[in-house]
Design a protein around this motif. Sequence first.
Motif, mmCIF file in Angstrom:
data_model
loop_
_atom_site.group_PDB
_atom_site.id
_atom_site.type_symbol
_atom_site.label_atom_id
_atom_site.label_comp_id
_atom_site.label_asym_id
_atom_site.label_seq_id
_atom_site.Cartn_x
_atom_site.Cartn_y
_atom_site.Cartn_z
ATOM 1 N N TYR A 195 0.652 -1.164 -0.021
ATOM 2 C CA TYR A 195 -0.108 0.058 -0.054
ATOM 3 C C TYR A 195 0.672 1.361 0.087
ATOM 4 O O TYR A 195 0.426 2.080 -0.445
ATOM 5 N N PHE A 196 1.897 1.276 0.706
ATOM 6 C CA PHE A 196 2.724 2.547 0.761
ATOM 7 C C PHE A 196 4.177 2.434 0.155
ATOM 8 O O PHE A 196 4.657 3.417 0.358
ATOM 9 N N GLY A 197 4.520 1.302 -0.281
ATOM 10 C CA GLY A 197 6.084 1.216 -0.741
ATOM 11 C C GLY A 197 6.117 2.090 -2.046
ATOM 12 O O GLY A 197 5.416 2.544 -2.729
ATOM 13 N N THR A 198 7.498 2.426 -2.131
ATOM 14 C CA THR A 198 7.787 3.396 -3.198
ATOM 15 C C THR A 198 9.185 2.738 -3.875
ATOM 16 O O THR A 198 9.780 2.069 -3.142
ATOM 17 N N PRO A 199 9.300 2.633 -5.396
ATOM 18 C CA PRO A 199 8.578 3.845 -6.027
ATOM 19 C C PRO A 199 7.075 3.185 -6.208
ATOM 20 O O PRO A 199 6.685 2.104 -6.071
ATOM 21 N N LYS A 200 6.236 4.151 -6.695
ATOM 22 C CA LYS A 200 4.691 4.037 -6.878
ATOM 23 C C LYS A 200 4.158 4.898 -7.824
ATOM 24 O O LYS A 200 4.497 6.069 -7.663
ATOM 25 N N GLY A 201 3.487 4.672 -9.031
ATOM 26 C CA GLY A 201 3.272 5.501 -9.768
ATOM 27 C C GLY A 201 2.954 5.054 -11.495
ATOM 28 O O GLY A 201 2.927 3.846 -11.715
ATOM 29 N N ARG A 202 2.652 5.851 -12.250
ATOM 30 C CA ARG A 202 2.542 5.647 -13.507
ATOM 31 C C ARG A 202 3.341 6.501 -14.475
ATOM 32 O O ARG A 202 3.555 7.825 -14.223
ATOM 33 N N GLU A 203 3.756 5.800 -15.670
ATOM 34 C CA GLU A 203 4.407 6.866 -16.513
ATOM 35 C C GLU A 203 4.042 6.403 -17.802
ATOM 36 O O GLU A 203 3.947 5.073 -18.239
#
Length: 355
Positions: free
Chosen positions: A141-149
Motif C-alpha cells: 500500500y505504501f511502498g515506493t516507487p509507486k506511480g504511472r508513467e
Amino acid sequence: MNAHIALTPGDGIGPEVVDEARRTLEAVAAKFGHSFAFTEHLLGGCAIDRHGTALPADTLAAAREADAVLLGAVGGPKWDDPQAKVRPEQGLLAIRKELGLYANLRPVRPHPALAALSPLKPERVAGVDFVVVRELTGGLYFGTPKGREQTPQGERAVDTLVYTEGEVRRIVRLAFQLAQQRRKLVTSVDKANVLESSRLWRKVALGVAKEFPDVKLEHQLVDSCAMRLITHAPSFDVIVTENMFGDILTDEAAVLAGSLGLLPSASLGESRRGLYEPIHGSAPDIAGKGIANPTGTILSAALLLRHSLGLETEARAIEAAVQAALDAGQFTADLGPKAPLSTVQMGAAIRERLG
Ligand code: IPM
Ligand code: MG
C-alpha cells in the motif's frame, strides 16, 4: 473517566452507522458513570467535496488530540473516476499512516444464531474464533516507487512491496502477545516461495518466536491460507500478515460471520490512541435508506473502549448486548430476516440489552 472521541463518519452509510455507535457509547457512559465528549470531522469523499482533500488538516489535528477515533466508511461512485487526483481512500490511508497505526486487528467469531447465514456448512463455521493482525502502514500500500508513467511501449504502472525488519518485528510481536492471551498459536502468512519481502518476514517471525516459547508459530502461504479459511477455519487463532494479504483475507473471513456488516476492527500503534472502524465499506447502494447494519461499528466502539480507554467491563457489556440482540433474532436486512430492523432499531435493540 473523561475521554474525547473524534468521529469521522465519512461517506455512504458511514454517518448512519456511526450515529448508532455514538448513541451506544453515550448509553455506556450514562450507565457506567463516564463522560465522553464527541467531535465530528470530515474524512473521505465528503472532505474532498468541501476542502478538495480527503484528510483535511483540522481532521488530522483533532484525531491527534483525541483519545480515539471512530470512523464510518469512505468512498463511493461519485469519487470513483480512476483519473481523479484525489480519492476518498487516500484519507483513510493517510490517517492510518499519520497516526502511526501499524496494527489492524480484525476479530472473527461468527455468532451461533447466524450460522445458517453463512454460505458454508454449519460444521465448518462452528467454533471459529480467530483474529487477523493485518500490518497497516507498510507493504504494497505504501511502498515506493509507486506511480504511472508514459513509455514508448505505452503506459507503465508500478507498486512496491517493501518491509523493513523493524516493521515486521513490531507487528509479529503484537500477534504473539495477543496469542499469549488466547490459544497460543500464531499463523504467519506470506508468499515466501515467490517474494523476497516474505522471506524476510519469515526470518523475522522465527526470531520473534524465540521470545515467546509458550506460543506456537506456523507459517502458511497466502494462497493456501485463503483455502484453509474456508475448509478449516476453526484451526486458526491469530493470523499475522502483510497489509494487502490482510485486506483480502479479512473480506474472505467476513463471509464466515454471515455478513460484512458484523465485523469490527481496531487500528493500533505505539500509543493508546487508536482508530476504530467496521470492516465494511460505504455501501453506496443502500446509503441514506436507514437499513444498514450498525453492528460492526457498535462492536468497533467496544474495541475502542477496550484498547484506547482500558474499559474492559464496558467493552464486554456492548459485546454481550450485541450477542443478546442477535440471540433474540434482532436482524437488519443484510441478515435476511422476514421483518428486518432499521439501522436505528438495531442500535436500539442493542442498547436495550446493555444490562
Ligand atoms: C479496508 C478497506 C481499505 C483498505 C480501503 C477502503 C482503502 O478495504 O479497510 O479493508 O484497503 O485498507
Ligand atoms: Mg478491505
